[in-house]
Design a protein around this motif. Structure first.
Motif, short mmCIF file in Angstrom:
data_model
loop_
_atom_site.label_atom_id
_atom_site.label_comp_id
_atom_site.label_asym_id
_atom_site.label_seq_id
_atom_site.Cartn_x
_atom_site.Cartn_y
_atom_site.Cartn_z
N ASP A 1 -4.02 -3.11 7.45
CA ASP A 1 -3.98 -4.56 7.62
C ASP A 1 -4.67 -5.05 8.87
OD1 ASP A 1 -2.67 -4.98 5.26
OD2 ASP A 1 -0.66 -5.13 6.14
N ARG B 1 -10.11 1.30 5.17
CA ARG B 1 -9.94 0.24 6.18
C ARG B 1 -9.14 0.77 7.38
NH1 ARG B 1 -8.64 -5.37 2.84
NH2 ARG B 1 -10.51 -5.34 1.50
N LEU C 1 -7.47 0.19 1.26
CA LEU C 1 -6.47 0.50 2.28
C LEU C 1 -6.91 1.66 3.18
CD1 LEU C 1 -3.23 0.17 0.08
CD2 LEU C 1 -4.12 -1.47 1.73
N GLU D 1 -2.77 -4.62 -4.14
CA GLU D 1 -3.88 -5.15 -3.34
C GLU D 1 -5.03 -5.62 -4.22
OE1 GLU D 1 -5.86 -6.10 0.29
OE2 GLU D 1 -3.77 -5.47 -0.05
N ARG E 1 -10.42 0.76 11.14
CA ARG E 1 -9.67 0.18 12.26
C ARG E 1 -9.64 1.10 13.46
NH1 ARG E 1 -3.37 -2.05 12.26
NH2 ARG E 1 -3.27 -2.39 14.51
N ASN F 1 0.92 0.14 -3.72
CA ASN F 1 0.35 -0.86 -2.81
C ASN F 1 -1.11 -1.13 -3.13
OD1 ASN F 1 2.50 -1.65 -1.27
ND2 ASN F 1 2.09 -0.26 0.43
#
Length: 477
Positions: free
Chosen positions: A84, A254, A251, A425, A258, A421
């Motif tokens: 996120d 990403r 997810l 998404e 990050r 999840n």
């Protein structure tokens, strides 16, 4: 329609970065020494009682495998739950007009094809519909010289001037990265991208990539778009496959982005600065997951890959045999990539740094190891249920037993939750229930993993590119 035959360009990739050889000399010698040492110690323990007992070695092996399991699952969960906060690149429609058409960079699209006559009309239609000035696009259709089927289909089509047909010489190795290297030698674009035969990229994806490169520092040499499947509802297999892709691209990657970890690229929709790609030596023509390998080489160079919100839809494999062939090739390539980048561990550690180096091993090597070891532990569990604890209890001291049980139960539950999840998404709500049966899907992965290992052990199959058949599902789906 321009049609040319290009001889394979001279290899510019250093041999130590190529998967042409499975093991380096150091790896081969080290492997033999380790195996010989283990055999010697076990023999001495069993025959003359020298050193720890054979049971102790078994307990140590179980404990070590449990630690690997815990590390791999914890890493995967961390990447999913940290997604996120990733500064993933997002552009609104109005942003795309920040660069006038006349100032847009020239773009080369590489499309490696082999026996893709059935999907060729759809491919040409989609590439022609991209929202990018036609006079600034070079589309190279990379066709194997012996692929008479696809060549015949092309001969019956009228292609626009931006299309060029490039014939790849019929010589080993016959792989996608070899074709891409031939295409790279003819690329005239400042940027380039790979699309596969069945791809459905967002129409504005090239504009987004150009804007991303204009805004990002030069050290960002690749922008990876998200890959998803347009036929998740064909059957149970495509539901699981679509959930896996959704979790990975929406997810997990990403999360890697990050934390600025090395990103193993997807096989398509990765956009490059062409000059940087050439400086890297292009793709390793002997690696059957050339994309993942290139992502690691980019990181070792000190450059970056960024994730971009733009979707390319692909066809999910809906037939079991076809899926196993594809997945075994991916796993084979991950092992190749891990072995290549483990040849000089200290050098790789210095180039990547501790965090990136550990993440690379967890992503490529240890993750594949758990896929291979899964059937053994499942068999031990079934044996425990049938025969009771008396035969297996000595192998599992309390700490290993409790850690192993927690890993099996909680790890599987959490990984299922991650896939759910991923489904949420990407709006794959109907696939959520199928995730309760996903351990069966992981069992299929283990089958593919063993096939990959057997192929790696056979020199004639080591660089064999098992073709994935496309067009199994109607393009109207």
């Amino acid at each position: 329609m321009t049609q040319v035959r290009v001889e394979s360009p001279l290899a510019t990739l250093s041999p130590e970065l190529s998967a042409q050889k499975l093991l380096s000399r150091g790896q081969a010698v080290g492997g033999v020494v380790v195996i010989a040492t283990v055999v010697l110690l076990l023999t001495l323990s069993a025959t003359v009682g020298f050193g720890p007992s054979v049971l102790w070695y078994g307990q140590f092996a179980v404990a070590a495998v449990t630690v690997v399991y815990v590390a791999v699952i914890a890493f995967k969960l961390a990447m999913v739950f940290r997604a996120d906060g990733s500064p993933v690149l997002r552009f609104e429609p109005d942003d795309l007009h920040a660069i006038p058409d006349q100032d847009l960079a020239r773009y080369t699209i590489l499309v490696p094809l082999y026996r893709e006559a059935s999907v060729l009309p759809y491919l040409v239609e989609r590439l022609s519909a991209l929202d990018y000035p036609a006079d600034k696009v070079q589309i190279l259709l990379l066709i194997e010289e012996d692929d008479t089927e696809t060549r015949a289909a092309l001969a019956s089509m009228e292609l626009a001037t931006q299309f060029e047909v490039v014939l790849i010489p019929d010589s080993p190795p016959k792989t996608k990265p070899k074709a891409c290297n031939v295409g790279l030698s003819r690329a005239t674009g400042e940027f380039c991208v790979i699309y596969d035969a069945e791809d459905r990229p967002d129409a504005d994806q090239l504009r987004k990539a150009v804007l991303a490169f204009r805004l990002l520092p030069d050290r960002v040499v690749c922008v990876q778009a998200e890959l998803h499947y347009w036929n998740p509802w064909t059957n149970w297999l495509t539901r699981c496959f679509a959930a896996e892709y959704a979790t990975n691209f929406s997810l997990s990657l990403r999360g890697l982005d990050r934390h600025r970890l090395a990103i193993p690229l997807g096989g398509t929709s990765n956009h490059f600065r062409t000059d940087a790609l050439r400086e890297l030596g292009g793709w390793d023509q002997y690696n059957v997951t050339e994309d993942a390998d290139l992502g690691i080489r980019i990181a070792r160079r000190g450059w970056d890959v960024r994730m971009m919100v733009s979707v390319t839809e692909e066809e999910a494999n809906s037939r079991l045999g076809n899926w196993v062939r594809q997945r075994s090739r991916w796993i084979k390539g991950y092992i190749q990539t891990w072995l290549v980048h483990s040849r000089h561990p200290v050098r790789v550690w210095r180039e990547l740094g501790t965090k990136r180096a550990v993440a690379m091993h967890l992503t490529l090597g240890f993750s594949t190891f758990t896929t291979l070891i899964n059937p053994i532990f499942w068999a031990l569990f079934v044996s425990y249920l049938i025969t009771g604890p008396k035969y297996l209890e000595p192998l599992f001291p309390p700490l290993s037993l409790y850690a192993g049980l927690a890993t099996m139960v909680l790890g599987n539950v959490m990984m299922c939750y991650c896939l759910m999840n991923g489904c949420m998404e990407r709006g794959l709500h109907r696939a959520v229930r199928a995730m309760l049966t996903v351990p069966l899907y992981w069992g299929l992965m283990s089958v593919a993993a063993y096939k990959a290992v057997f192929q790696l052990l056979r020199p004639s199959k080591r660089h064999f590119w098992e073709l994935t058949e496309h067009g199994l599902v109607s393009h109207e789906a």
